[in-house]
Write a protein that holds these residues in place. Structure first.
Motif, PDB file in Angstrom:
ATOM      1  N   THR A 150       0.852  -1.204   0.000  1.00  0.00           N
ATOM      2  CA  THR A 150       0.000   0.000   0.000  1.00  0.00           C
ATOM      3  C   THR A 150       0.875   1.237   0.000  1.00  0.00           C
ATOM      4  O   THR A 150       1.891   1.274   0.695  1.00  0.00           O
ATOM      5  N   ILE A 151       0.474   2.225  -0.764  1.00  0.00           N
ATOM      6  CA  ILE A 151       1.217   3.485  -0.757  1.00  0.00           C
ATOM      7  C   ILE A 151       0.350   4.546  -0.084  1.00  0.00           C
ATOM      8  O   ILE A 151      -0.878   4.548  -0.252  1.00  0.00           O
ATOM      9  N   ALA A 152       0.980   5.419   0.703  1.00  0.00           N
ATOM     10  CA  ALA A 152       0.248   6.494   1.374  1.00  0.00           C
ATOM     11  C   ALA A 152      -0.298   7.457   0.332  1.00  0.00           C
ATOM     12  O   ALA A 152       0.196   7.507  -0.803  1.00  0.00           O
ATOM     13  N   ALA A 153      -1.331   8.217   0.704  1.00  0.00           N
ATOM     14  CA  ALA A 153      -1.867   9.241  -0.194  1.00  0.00           C
ATOM     15  C   ALA A 153      -0.760  10.253  -0.502  1.00  0.00           C
ATOM     16  O   ALA A 153       0.148  10.450   0.310  1.00  0.00           O
ATOM     17  N   ALA A 212       1.493   3.967  -8.930  1.00  0.00           N
ATOM     18  CA  ALA A 212       2.357   4.630  -7.939  1.00  0.00           C
ATOM     19  C   ALA A 212       2.894   3.599  -6.936  1.00  0.00           C
ATOM     20  O   ALA A 212       4.076   3.603  -6.589  1.00  0.00           O
ATOM     21  N   ALA A 213       2.009   2.689  -6.503  1.00  0.00           N
ATOM     22  CA  ALA A 213       2.422   1.666  -5.536  1.00  0.00           C
ATOM     23  C   ALA A 213       3.467   0.737  -6.149  1.00  0.00           C
ATOM     24  O   ALA A 213       4.484   0.411  -5.512  1.00  0.00           O
ATOM     25  N   PHE A 214       3.227   0.307  -7.400  1.00  0.00           N
ATOM     26  CA  PHE A 214       4.189  -0.580  -8.078  1.00  0.00           C
ATOM     27  C   PHE A 214       5.545   0.133  -8.235  1.00  0.00           C
ATOM     28  O   PHE A 214       6.594  -0.443  -7.931  1.00  0.00           O
ATOM     29  N   LEU A 221      14.264  -0.228 -11.602  1.00  0.00           N
ATOM     30  CA  LEU A 221      14.536  -1.650 -11.433  1.00  0.00           C
ATOM     31  C   LEU A 221      15.822  -1.859 -10.629  1.00  0.00           C
ATOM     32  O   LEU A 221      16.861  -1.288 -10.927  1.00  0.00           O
ATOM     33  N   GLY A 222      15.732  -2.680  -9.602  1.00  0.00           N
ATOM     34  CA  GLY A 222      16.893  -2.964  -8.761  1.00  0.00           C
ATOM     35  C   GLY A 222      17.106  -1.923  -7.677  1.00  0.00           C
ATOM     36  O   GLY A 222      18.012  -2.043  -6.857  1.00  0.00           O
ATOM     37  N   ASN A 223      16.265  -0.892  -7.669  1.00  0.00           N
ATOM     38  CA  ASN A 223      16.458   0.198  -6.710  1.00  0.00           C
ATOM     39  C   ASN A 223      15.110   0.643  -6.132  1.00  0.00           C
ATOM     40  O   ASN A 223      14.848   1.837  -6.002  1.00  0.00           O
ATOM     41  N   GLY A 224      14.255  -0.349  -5.831  1.00  0.00           N
ATOM     42  CA  GLY A 224      12.931  -0.055  -5.283  1.00  0.00           C
ATOM     43  C   GLY A 224      13.024   0.714  -3.978  1.00  0.00           C
ATOM     44  O   GLY A 224      14.052   0.686  -3.294  1.00  0.00           O
ATOM     45  N   ASN A 225      11.940   1.419  -3.649  1.00  0.00           N
ATOM     46  CA  ASN A 225      11.852   2.215  -2.416  1.00  0.00           C
ATOM     47  C   ASN A 225      12.879   3.321  -2.333  1.00  0.00           C
ATOM     48  O   ASN A 225      13.181   3.814  -1.247  1.00  0.00           O
ATOM     49  N   SER A 226      13.415   3.743  -3.471  1.00  0.00           N
ATOM     50  CA  SER A 226      14.358   4.863  -3.444  1.00  0.00           C
ATOM     51  C   SER A 226      13.650   6.187  -3.734  1.00  0.00           C
ATOM     52  O   SER A 226      14.139   7.252  -3.365  1.00  0.00           O
ATOM     53  N   LEU A 227      12.482   6.128  -4.382  1.00  0.00           N
ATOM     54  CA  LEU A 227      11.726   7.357  -4.639  1.00  0.00           C
ATOM     55  C   LEU A 227      10.892   7.692  -3.400  1.00  0.00           C
ATOM     56  O   LEU A 227      10.506   6.796  -2.651  1.00  0.00           O
ATOM     57  N   THR A 228      10.571   8.972  -3.201  1.00  0.00           N
ATOM     58  CA  THR A 228       9.642   9.329  -2.128  1.00  0.00           C
ATOM     59  C   THR A 228       8.226   8.992  -2.586  1.00  0.00           C
ATOM     60  O   THR A 228       7.977   8.762  -3.773  1.00  0.00           O
ATOM     61  N   VAL A 229       7.294   8.976  -1.630  1.00  0.00           N
ATOM     62  CA  VAL A 229       5.891   8.726  -1.953  1.00  0.00           C
ATOM     63  C   VAL A 229       5.416   9.757  -2.981  1.00  0.00           C
ATOM     64  O   VAL A 229       4.791   9.427  -3.994  1.00  0.00           O
TER      65      VAL A 229
END
Ligand code: HEC
Ligand code: HEC
Length: 295
Positions: A150-153, A212-214, A221-229
């Motif tokens: 889940t991604i925050a609003a 946005a969640a994906f 690729l290979g660097n997930g969770n590096s962007l801010t919400v």
């Protein structure tokens, strides 16, 4: 004696609570024989859709482009987490969906294709592969890792211009400046994100919140969770504010299609973006008409 017994019970409970999650089986352990052949065939359809099921690939995508690592990656809608949760009701088509029916929908929308028939060889093979990956999972329980996290609003409303700049910085090197992906001859190295060869308007990925969640969990690729919400929302808003193949449920009336199928806060379908009415037949590549199979 009593104490020992209760200690033993406590230990047993602890052990059960800490029982390791089922191990997703290794490809090398696919059995020999007809069942193994079906599993391997499903794997081939999943990872090389156009080559393995050419009549059912309407774009340059393959299943594993979104269901990463051949449907194994937690947080990228893995097959092992999906399989035991069907049959289930889906709002999208207003009926109970078998696993095969659920897969048909990804063929119709994500692959922009005519779906393989229910009970036919292609869907049996995909089911065999998914069922094999899901061995040991609990039936009727959504395990951690199912779907996308889940991604925050978005802290502030997503913004097209910001999304475009971020796309150029973080994504275009692989997916192309025009979102067209990267090909080596006929081989798709990096999949297209919009345009005639991408998923159509009816796809889950065409929903900004899902994209946005994906993206936040898995891209770059290979660097997930590096962007801010916020960045993930801005980029998803930009990508899903582009031209792509028509929603196959479109029957000639853009506003009616929006009301029936895109009535969501984040949908950009049938809205004007940079002077283009998205989903309008005049600017929309065709949908590959299904061939009359039951769907
Ligand atoms: C290093 C290259 C690379 C970068 C950078 C990258 N991607 Fe991807 N992306 C891929 C590849 C390769 C796949 C397919 C993965 C597979 O098949 O295993 C993919 C898959 C996707 C998909 C699902 C398939 C599709 O075509 O719709 C989306 C959406 C996506 N990427 C968005 C992004 C976004 C947004 C960014 C920037 C934040 C980004 N990617 C950055 C290589 C990249
Ligand atoms: C463009 C990206 C994309 C492609 C390509 C794609 N899918 Fe999907 N798929 C999705 C999205 C998005 C969802 C919904 C995930 C969610 O809402 O949690 C989904 C859901 C599913 C589910 C249900 C997952 C669950 O946990 O309920 C299955 C099964 C599935 N896809 C199979 C396939 C198969 C088989 C193919 C190839 C024929 C395919 N998908 C191609 C994006 C894609």
């Amino acid at each position: 004696m009593k104490l020992r017994l209760s200690l033993a019970i406590a230990a047993a409970i602890l052990l059960a609570a800490q029982a390791p999650a089922p191990v997703i089986p290794d490809e090398a352990s696919i059995p020999a024989g007809p069942s193994g052949d079906a599993i391997r065939r499903g794997l081939a359809i999943f990872t090389d859709t156009r080559a393995a099921a050419p009549q059912h690939a309407g774009n340059q995508l393959r299943c594993a482009n979104c269901h990463l690592d051949a449907g194994r990656t937690a947080g990228a809608a893995p097959l092992w987490a999906a399989y035991g949760n069907f049959p289930a009701f889906r709002e999208k088509n207003g009926r109970i969906n078998s696993f095969e029916k659920r897969v048909q929908d990804c063929f119709i929308y994500s692959m922009n294709a005519a779906p393989p028939p229910l009970g036919g060889e292609v869907l049996l093979a995909v089911s065999a592969y998914a069922g094999w990956l899901a061995q040991g999972q609990r039936i009727g329980v959504s395990p951690a890792g199912r779907g996308f996290p889940t991604i925050a609003a978005p802290p502030s409303p997503p913004d097209h211009a910001r999304g475009e700049a971020l796309f150029g910085e973080h994504c275009a090197s692989c997916h192309g400046e025009a979102g067209q992906g990267m090909l080596d001859g006929d081989m798709v190295i990096n999949p297209p994100l919009w345009g005639a060869n991408s998923y159509n308007w009816g796809a889950g990925m065409a929903q900004v919140d899902k994209a946005a969640a994906f993206i936040r969990a898995n891209m770059p690729l290979g660097n997930g969770n590096s962007l801010t919400v916020q960045q993930a929302w801005d980029i998803a808003w930009f990508i899903d504010g582009q031209v792509r193949p028509q929603d196959p449920r479109f029957a000639g009336d853009l506003a009616a299609t929006r009301t029936a199928h895109h009535n969501r806060p984040w949908s950009r379908y049938a809205t004007n973006v940079a002077g283009r009415m998205l989903g309008d037949p005049a600017t929309t590549p065709p949908h590959h008409t299904p061939t009359g199979h039951d769907f």
